[in-house]
Design an enzyme around this catalytic site. Structure first.
Site, PDB file in Angstrom:
ATOM      1  N   GLY A 161      95.322 114.812  35.790  1.00 35.41           N
ATOM      2  CA  GLY A 161      93.907 114.836  36.122  1.00 35.41           C
ATOM      3  C   GLY A 161      93.195 113.738  35.362  1.00 35.41           C
ATOM      4  O   GLY A 161      92.949 112.650  35.859  1.00 35.41           O
ATOM      5  N   CYS A 217      66.642 121.533  25.573  1.00 35.95           N
ATOM      6  CA  CYS A 217      65.992 122.149  24.413  1.00 35.95           C
ATOM      7  C   CYS A 217      67.036 122.782  23.494  1.00 35.95           C
ATOM      8  O   CYS A 217      66.927 123.948  23.127  1.00 35.95           O
ATOM      9  CB  CYS A 217      64.987 123.197  24.889  1.00 35.95           C
TER      10      CYS A 217
HETATM   11  C1  LIG Z   1      97.367 123.694  36.310  1.00 37.42           C
HETATM   12  C2  LIG Z   1      96.778 122.382  35.946  1.00 37.42           C
HETATM   13  N1  LIG Z   1      97.444 121.264  36.224  1.00 37.42           N
HETATM   14  C3  LIG Z   1      96.944 120.043  35.908  1.00 37.42           C
HETATM   15  C4  LIG Z   1      95.717 119.926  35.282  1.00 37.42           C
HETATM   16  C5  LIG Z   1      95.222 118.548  34.941  1.00 37.42           C
HETATM   17  O1  LIG Z   1      95.249 118.385  33.571  1.00 37.42           O
HETATM   18  P1  LIG Z   1      94.873 117.014  32.870  1.00 37.42           P
HETATM   19  O2  LIG Z   1      93.521 116.604  33.340  1.00 37.42           O
HETATM   20  O3  LIG Z   1      94.897 117.380  31.420  1.00 37.42           O
HETATM   21  O4  LIG Z   1      95.918 116.003  33.235  1.00 37.42           O
HETATM   22  C6  LIG Z   1      94.990 121.072  34.969  1.00 37.42           C
HETATM   23  C7  LIG Z   1      93.704 120.984  34.276  1.00 37.42           C
HETATM   24  O5  LIG Z   1      93.155 121.939  33.796  1.00 37.42           O
HETATM   25  C8  LIG Z   1      95.531 122.331  35.312  1.00 37.42           C
HETATM   26  O6  LIG Z   1      94.870 123.468  35.024  1.00 37.42           O
END
Ligand SMILES: Cc1ncc(COP(=O)(O)O)c(C=O)c1O
Length: 274
Positions: free
Chosen positions: A149, A225
């Site tokens: 991600g 705030c």
């Molecule tokens: C099951 C799962 N896979 C992949 C990811 C992606 O993780 P990252 O952004 O740390 O690579 C997440 C993020 O929470 C996740 O929950």
């Protein structure tokens, strides 16, 4: 081929089977060991994620009784924003070895191991995450899957906010922004100081002098705030004026999406896709 569903619990498995649609399944497992260090651990410690390893034999046995479910492997996402790439490589290696051994022990025809995401982004320094994997990290016939991600998305977004005011309070300079943690909560949520770049704006429409600071450290604070509405602490600026814009890089992951947008009902930022 159809969908492959990651299943987080025995109840989810039962619900999935009720749909009556043939589906491939990987069980998400929260293993006893084999997690990764970090502030956002999701496996190897008590979290709501995955099936506890002690319950895995029962889950596998249940899956075998469900005619529409075809169990193909495991999902082992363990951490977020890990910058220790050597530790991550060891985790991947361990995850594959554990999956092969566990599948053999429980009679799962293993073809899929998902080691999740978690590759880190260094917001405050220059560390670059490079995964030193073995040439063949998974045995033949086993698909090794990563689901990144942050690493893919962070660098694709910038957050820009206008400086509304410059104030010195108890000896500290604050740049108060038209924006803040309701737009970009990541630094407050993770407890670090997100660097910015000053984008100078030449126009000044008011009939009084433009507030300006030079060669000082400023905190970039938001318009909410709460004293927690701070994106950056103590960043030195050569020159900063009210009306200039602060640009926060690496804001494309866990920025807008994790923020409390409606806090004080300020307008949402404009989103520009370049
Ligand atoms: C099951 C799962 N896979 C992949 C990811 C992606 O993780 P990252 O952004 O740390 O690579 C997440 C993020 O929470 C996740 O929950």
């Amino acid at each position: 081929m159809g969908a492959l569903i990651h299943v987080e619990s025995v109840l989810e498995l039962r619900r999935l089977a009720l749909l009556g649609t043939p589906v491939r399944v990987a069980l998400r497992v929260n293993r006893a060991g084999g997690g990764l260090p970090g502030t956002h651990q999701m496996a190897g410690v008590a979290t709501p994620f995955g099936i506890d390893e002690t319950e895995l034999p029962a889950a596998v046995a249940l899956a075998a009784t469900l005619p529409t479910v075809r169990l193909v492997g495991f999902h082992l996402h363990a951490v977020s924003n890990n910058l220790d790439s050597a530790a991550h490589a060891a985790f991947v290696d361990g995850a594959v070895r554990w999956s092969v051994a566990t599948a053999a022990r429980l009679g799962v025809p293993l073809s899929y191991v998902n080691v999740g995401g978690g590759f880190g982004v260094d917001y405050v320094g220059n560390r670059v995450f490079e995964l030193p994997l073995r040439a063949r990290p998974a045995p033949a016939g086993v698909q090794l899957v990563f689901e990144l991600g942050r690493y893919l998305a962070a660098g694709a977004g910038w957050y820009a906010a206008e400086v509304l005011d410059l104030k010195r309070v108890h000896g500290r300079w604050f740049a108060v922004l038209r924006g803040g943690t309701h737009h970009f909560r990541l630094p407050a949520a993770w407890g670090y100081s997100h660097p910015f770049t000053v984008l100078p704006v030449s126009s000044w429409a008011y009939p009084f002098p433009r507030p300006t600071v030079e060669g000082v450290e400023v905190d970039a604070a938001g318009e909410l705030c709460t004293p927690r509405d701070v994106l950056t602490r103590g960043q030195r600026v050569d020159r900063l004026r009210v009306g200039d814009v602060l640009v926060f890089g690496a804001a494309g992951a866990y920025g807008w999406d994790i923020s409390h947008h409606e806090f004080l009902r300020h307008p949402h930022p404009q989103t520009l896709v370049l």
